[in-house]
Design an enzyme around this catalytic site. Structure first.
Site, mmCIF file in Angstrom:
data_model
loop_
_atom_site.group_PDB
_atom_site.id
_atom_site.type_symbol
_atom_site.label_atom_id
_atom_site.label_comp_id
_atom_site.label_asym_id
_atom_site.label_seq_id
_atom_site.Cartn_x
_atom_site.Cartn_y
_atom_site.Cartn_z
ATOM 1 N N GLU A 139 -0.406 8.048 -13.460
ATOM 2 C CA GLU A 139 -1.829 7.570 -14.384
ATOM 3 C C GLU A 139 -1.134 9.271 -13.902
ATOM 4 O O GLU A 139 -1.616 9.980 -13.036
ATOM 5 C CB GLU A 139 -2.632 7.627 -13.333
ATOM 6 C CG GLU A 139 -4.064 7.916 -14.201
ATOM 7 C CD GLU A 139 -5.190 6.945 -14.154
ATOM 8 O OE1 GLU A 139 -6.153 7.103 -14.503
ATOM 9 O OE2 GLU A 139 -5.191 6.513 -12.419
ATOM 10 N N GLU A 236 -13.401 1.057 -15.572
ATOM 11 C CA GLU A 236 -13.415 2.295 -14.874
ATOM 12 C C GLU A 236 -14.631 3.893 -15.021
ATOM 13 O O GLU A 236 -14.261 4.238 -15.282
ATOM 14 C CB GLU A 236 -12.120 2.585 -14.243
ATOM 15 C CG GLU A 236 -11.943 3.798 -13.238
ATOM 16 C CD GLU A 236 -10.712 4.311 -13.067
ATOM 17 O OE1 GLU A 236 -9.971 4.363 -11.733
ATOM 18 O OE2 GLU A 236 -10.095 5.011 -13.344
#
Length: 254
Positions: A139, A236
């Site tokens: 990521e 998130e």
């Protein structure tokens, strides 16, 4: 309509992990994910997931010595032994709870040696994960929240994925991080979709619930749905109060 996963690293953090799993199920989420579950025995998490008939989509490798400033280990040339121990731990834990992905955290590093180390560690992780049917994710993190993090752009992530050259490595595409670093979210989603293993989201710039800010969530969620991406999207975000009081977006988009 899109489906959603509750990231329990940010949501329901006042609860134990098994309790947070149950709360996400009650709220209507299709899946859960978390950051570092390792203080909770895997058997308790597996039991909570089974009792609530919900899947854990992903966990992260440990960051290292957080008090010393670590934010991942796997692109640090002088800490390969620790990095691979963290990879082993994450994959074993994921396998024990039926989790389908592990995000391998790179850490604060740069340069050719860091890149070579990250690629080598990711190849190791992919081989270990393959035995359990687990996907390895990487990521890019934005430079504002994570200065000096090794991986900060989708272009760099794609080069790493191509260099690792394993079938079970994919991109974690976080709308929040990518918008801050690159923008052009619609085109990037379309072009990168074959490489995307998980999508996360939060508002920009405050990382709050997806109800305001720079991102047109309605348009992006519709695009993702129309492209045929059916896996749950990871919420998130940092709730600005009790998690239950921040779920208006969930009722809007579900």
């Amino acid at each position: 309509m899109p489906r959603f996963s509750a990231n329990l690293g940010f949501l329901w953090t006042e609860l134990s992990l098994p309790e947070a799993i149950a709360a996400a199920k009650v709220a209507g989420f299709d899946a859960v994910e978390c950051h570092w579950p390792y203080d909770v025995p895997a058997e308790l998490v597996r039991k909570a997931l089974a009792e609530n008939d919900i899947q854990m989509l992903g966990i992260n490798t440990r960051r290292g010595d957080v008090m010393a400033g670590d934010n991942g280990l796997c692109a640090l040339p002088d800490r390969v032994t620790e990095a691979r121990s963290a990879i082993d731990e994450a994959i074993d834990y994921a396998a024990a709870i039926g989790c389908c992905a592990v995000h391998v955290m790179a850490g604060f590093s740069n340069g050719a040696a860091a890149e070579d180390t990250f690629i080598d560690n990711l190849q190791y992780a992919c081989l270990r994960a393959e035995k359990h049917g687990i996907t390895i994710l990487i990521e890019p993190l934005n430079r504002f929240d994570a200065p000096d993090y090794f991986l900060s752009t989708t272009d760099h992530a794609l080069r790493i994925i191509e260099a690792v050259a394993k079938p079970n490595i994919q991109l974690m595409f976080d709308l929040y991080h990518v918008q801050l670093m690159e923008g052009d979210l619609e085109n990037k989603i379309v072009n990168l979709l074959p490489h995307i293993g998980h999508i996360q989201f939060a508002s920009v710039p405050d990382r709050g619930p997806p109800q305001k800010g720079e991102i047109d969530f309605a348009a992006l969620f519709e695009l993702i749905d129309n492209l045929g991406y059916k896996r749950p999207l990871g919420a998130e975000y940092k709730p600005n109060g009790p998690t239950e009081h921040t779920l208006e977006w969930f009722r809007t988009y579900s």
